[in-house]
Design a protein around this motif. Sequence first.
Motif, mmCIF file in Angstrom:
data_model
loop_
_atom_site.group_PDB
_atom_site.id
_atom_site.type_symbol
_atom_site.label_atom_id
_atom_site.label_comp_id
_atom_site.label_asym_id
_atom_site.label_seq_id
_atom_site.Cartn_x
_atom_site.Cartn_y
_atom_site.Cartn_z
ATOM 1 N N ARG A 1 -84.169 -80.368 73.023
ATOM 2 C CA ARG A 1 -85.361 -79.839 72.336
ATOM 3 C C ARG A 1 -86.582 -80.560 72.869
ATOM 4 O O ARG A 1 -87.582 -79.936 73.199
ATOM 5 C CB ARG A 1 -85.181 -80.067 70.825
ATOM 6 C CG ARG A 1 -86.380 -79.757 69.929
ATOM 7 C CD ARG A 1 -85.999 -80.150 68.492
ATOM 8 N NE ARG A 1 -87.047 -79.917 67.519
ATOM 9 C CZ ARG A 1 -88.022 -80.777 67.253
ATOM 10 N NH1 ARG A 1 -88.096 -81.930 67.903
ATOM 11 N NH2 ARG A 1 -88.920 -80.499 66.324
ATOM 12 N N ARG A 2 -86.506 -81.898 72.960
ATOM 13 C CA ARG A 2 -87.656 -82.658 73.462
ATOM 14 C C ARG A 2 -87.981 -82.260 74.907
ATOM 15 O O ARG A 2 -89.129 -82.040 75.269
ATOM 16 C CB ARG A 2 -87.388 -84.167 73.407
ATOM 17 C CG ARG A 2 -88.630 -84.961 73.764
ATOM 18 C CD ARG A 2 -88.384 -86.440 73.950
ATOM 19 N NE ARG A 2 -87.827 -87.072 72.766
ATOM 20 C CZ ARG A 2 -87.452 -88.357 72.710
ATOM 21 N NH1 ARG A 2 -87.568 -89.126 73.779
ATOM 22 N NH2 ARG A 2 -86.940 -88.862 71.607
ATOM 23 N N THR A 3 -86.909 -82.127 75.725
ATOM 24 C CA THR A 3 -87.120 -81.737 77.127
ATOM 25 C C THR A 3 -87.741 -80.346 77.188
ATOM 26 O O THR A 3 -88.662 -80.099 77.984
ATOM 27 C CB THR A 3 -85.776 -81.780 77.891
ATOM 28 O OG1 THR A 3 -85.224 -83.099 77.764
ATOM 29 C CG2 THR A 3 -85.960 -81.461 79.369
ATOM 30 N N ALA A 4 -87.262 -79.433 76.329
ATOM 31 C CA ALA A 4 -87.809 -78.064 76.329
ATOM 32 C C ALA A 4 -89.281 -78.083 75.915
ATOM 33 O O ALA A 4 -90.113 -77.367 76.500
ATOM 34 C CB ALA A 4 -86.998 -77.177 75.387
ATOM 35 N N ILE A 5 -89.624 -78.900 74.917
ATOM 36 C CA ILE A 5 -91.031 -79.002 74.488
ATOM 37 C C ILE A 5 -91.885 -79.481 75.668
ATOM 38 O O ILE A 5 -92.940 -78.915 75.966
ATOM 39 C CB ILE A 5 -91.164 -79.946 73.270
ATOM 40 C CG1 ILE A 5 -90.555 -79.288 72.026
ATOM 41 C CG2 ILE A 5 -92.620 -80.346 73.030
ATOM 42 C CD1 ILE A 5 -90.428 -80.209 70.806
ATOM 43 N N GLU A 6 -91.382 -80.491 76.379
ATOM 44 C CA GLU A 6 -92.146 -81.025 77.524
ATOM 45 C C GLU A 6 -92.267 -79.972 78.633
ATOM 46 O O GLU A 6 -93.335 -79.810 79.223
ATOM 47 C CB GLU A 6 -91.468 -82.299 78.053
ATOM 48 C CG GLU A 6 -91.561 -83.463 77.074
ATOM 49 C CD GLU A 6 -90.651 -84.640 77.408
ATOM 50 O OE1 GLU A 6 -90.624 -85.597 76.610
ATOM 51 O OE2 GLU A 6 -89.943 -84.597 78.441
ATOM 52 N N MET A 7 -91.176 -79.245 78.890
ATOM 53 C CA MET A 7 -91.231 -78.206 79.935
ATOM 54 C C MET A 7 -92.231 -77.129 79.544
ATOM 55 O O MET A 7 -93.002 -76.645 80.383
ATOM 56 C CB MET A 7 -89.839 -77.577 80.136
ATOM 57 C CG MET A 7 -88.822 -78.526 80.747
ATOM 58 S SD MET A 7 -87.287 -77.695 81.253
ATOM 59 C CE MET A 7 -86.725 -76.907 79.771
ATOM 60 N N LEU B 1 -81.979 -71.214 72.757
ATOM 61 C CA LEU B 1 -81.312 -72.345 72.105
ATOM 62 C C LEU B 1 -81.293 -73.511 73.078
ATOM 63 O O LEU B 1 -81.282 -73.287 74.297
ATOM 64 C CB LEU B 1 -79.874 -71.968 71.733
ATOM 65 C CG LEU B 1 -79.686 -70.623 71.038
ATOM 66 C CD1 LEU B 1 -78.192 -70.341 70.811
ATOM 67 C CD2 LEU B 1 -80.441 -70.583 69.706
ATOM 68 N N THR B 2 -81.279 -74.748 72.546
ATOM 69 C CA THR B 2 -81.240 -75.917 73.438
ATOM 70 C C THR B 2 -80.141 -76.880 73.023
ATOM 71 O O THR B 2 -79.956 -77.152 71.828
ATOM 72 C CB THR B 2 -82.587 -76.673 73.430
ATOM 73 O OG1 THR B 2 -82.872 -77.122 72.097
ATOM 74 C CG2 THR B 2 -83.729 -75.812 73.942
ATOM 75 N N THR B 3 -79.420 -77.400 74.003
ATOM 76 C CA THR B 3 -78.316 -78.314 73.751
ATOM 77 C C THR B 3 -78.030 -79.161 74.982
ATOM 78 O O THR B 3 -78.216 -78.680 76.111
ATOM 79 C CB THR B 3 -77.039 -77.534 73.380
ATOM 80 O OG1 THR B 3 -75.929 -78.444 73.383
ATOM 81 C CG2 THR B 3 -76.728 -76.413 74.368
ATOM 82 N N SER B 4 -77.538 -80.375 74.752
ATOM 83 C CA SER B 4 -77.095 -81.209 75.874
ATOM 84 C C SER B 4 -75.837 -80.648 76.511
ATOM 85 O O SER B 4 -75.430 -81.104 77.576
ATOM 86 C CB SER B 4 -76.795 -82.634 75.390
ATOM 87 O OG SER B 4 -77.923 -83.182 74.782
ATOM 88 N N SER B 5 -75.191 -79.705 75.855
ATOM 89 C CA SER B 5 -73.950 -79.121 76.363
ATOM 90 C C SER B 5 -74.209 -77.687 76.801
ATOM 91 O O SER B 5 -73.688 -76.739 76.217
ATOM 92 C CB SER B 5 -72.880 -79.155 75.274
ATOM 93 O OG SER B 5 -72.722 -80.473 74.817
ATOM 94 N N GLY B 6 -75.050 -77.545 77.820
ATOM 95 C CA GLY B 6 -75.339 -76.200 78.334
ATOM 96 C C GLY B 6 -76.807 -75.940 78.591
ATOM 97 O O GLY B 6 -77.151 -74.901 79.148
ATOM 98 N N GLY B 7 -77.693 -76.861 78.157
ATOM 99 C CA GLY B 7 -79.118 -76.735 78.484
ATOM 100 C C GLY B 7 -79.852 -75.711 77.639
ATOM 101 O O GLY B 7 -79.650 -75.623 76.427
#
Length: 301
Positions: free
Chosen positions: A218-224, A250-256
């Motif tokens: 989620r944090r990575t998606a917000i930054e992107m 959707l965002t997850t460490s298991s699939g991006g």
Amino acid sequence: MTDYSAGAAWMNGKIMPIGQASIGVLDWGLTHSDVTYDVVPVWRGGFFRLDDYLDRFMTSMAELRLEPGIDRAGIRAALVQMVAASGLRDAYVAMVCSRGAPIVPGTRDPRYCANHFFAWCVPYVNIIPPERVAEGVSVYIPDDIHRIPEDSVNPRAKNYHWGDFTQGLFAAKDRDFDTVLLTDHAGNVTEGPGFNAFIIKGNRVVTSDHGVLHGLTRRTAIEMCQVEGFTVETRPLPLTEFLEADEVFLTTSSGGVMPVARVNDRLFGNGAPGPQGMALRDTYFRWMEREDFRDDIPYDS
Ligand code: PLP
């Protein structure tokens, strides 16, 4: 040579094949779900954002008053040694701290349990198969199952209170959906079993800020999204607004990042994954290899 192809575990300072790792039947992690954990991805031979995942794990343990008997540097070293020994280049790496077994037999006093830390890793997990993500994920939102309230179980301390998700997954699978997403009791979208949810509407991106784990993806998606020029809003996300989005992902460490094509009977992008969600998915996998987010693993060979 030891076979670690199914994964490895770190238990009490020893590294072993995952099939040999176990915990006792009296452990409160098992009998009371009294446990916290975190999961950091390993991608192409390097940890992604390891320090951010460790920060969250340390915060979760403090929140639940768990004392792992090992400090942050020791946990970091255990993870690195375990993954190096496993030889896994793409992995799902779990760190766990459990309340442990009671020191005083039969006690109900949480202060008298032998808290303990352990870790394990398995080949990289995609919570939804990539071929399904390419077609667009289908999501079921039930109206009769809700996420456990955050004043009952703090969702920001990553936990095993998955009774609501498991019930929801059965309901979703019975109806041929890939997964389930739960609302809170006020009708806001929260999270699903292993992921956060986002909407895109025009140049705005919205994700819930309450009743959810603050996912690292989620944090990575917000930054992107910020880099892409979207305005990002973190706030309660009503289901009515969610269903009117241009795109959902959707965002997850298991699939991006996983674009969604259908929620209940509502189709997004005519039932195909949205272009902006797909672009974010590609960017995520590129960011997974960014030097500044990466810790290379010192494999033996
Ligand atoms: N929400 C829940 C309940 C989760 O269990 C997870 C991950 O397992 C997430 C959200 C996504 O978090 P992250 O992006 O850190 O994997």
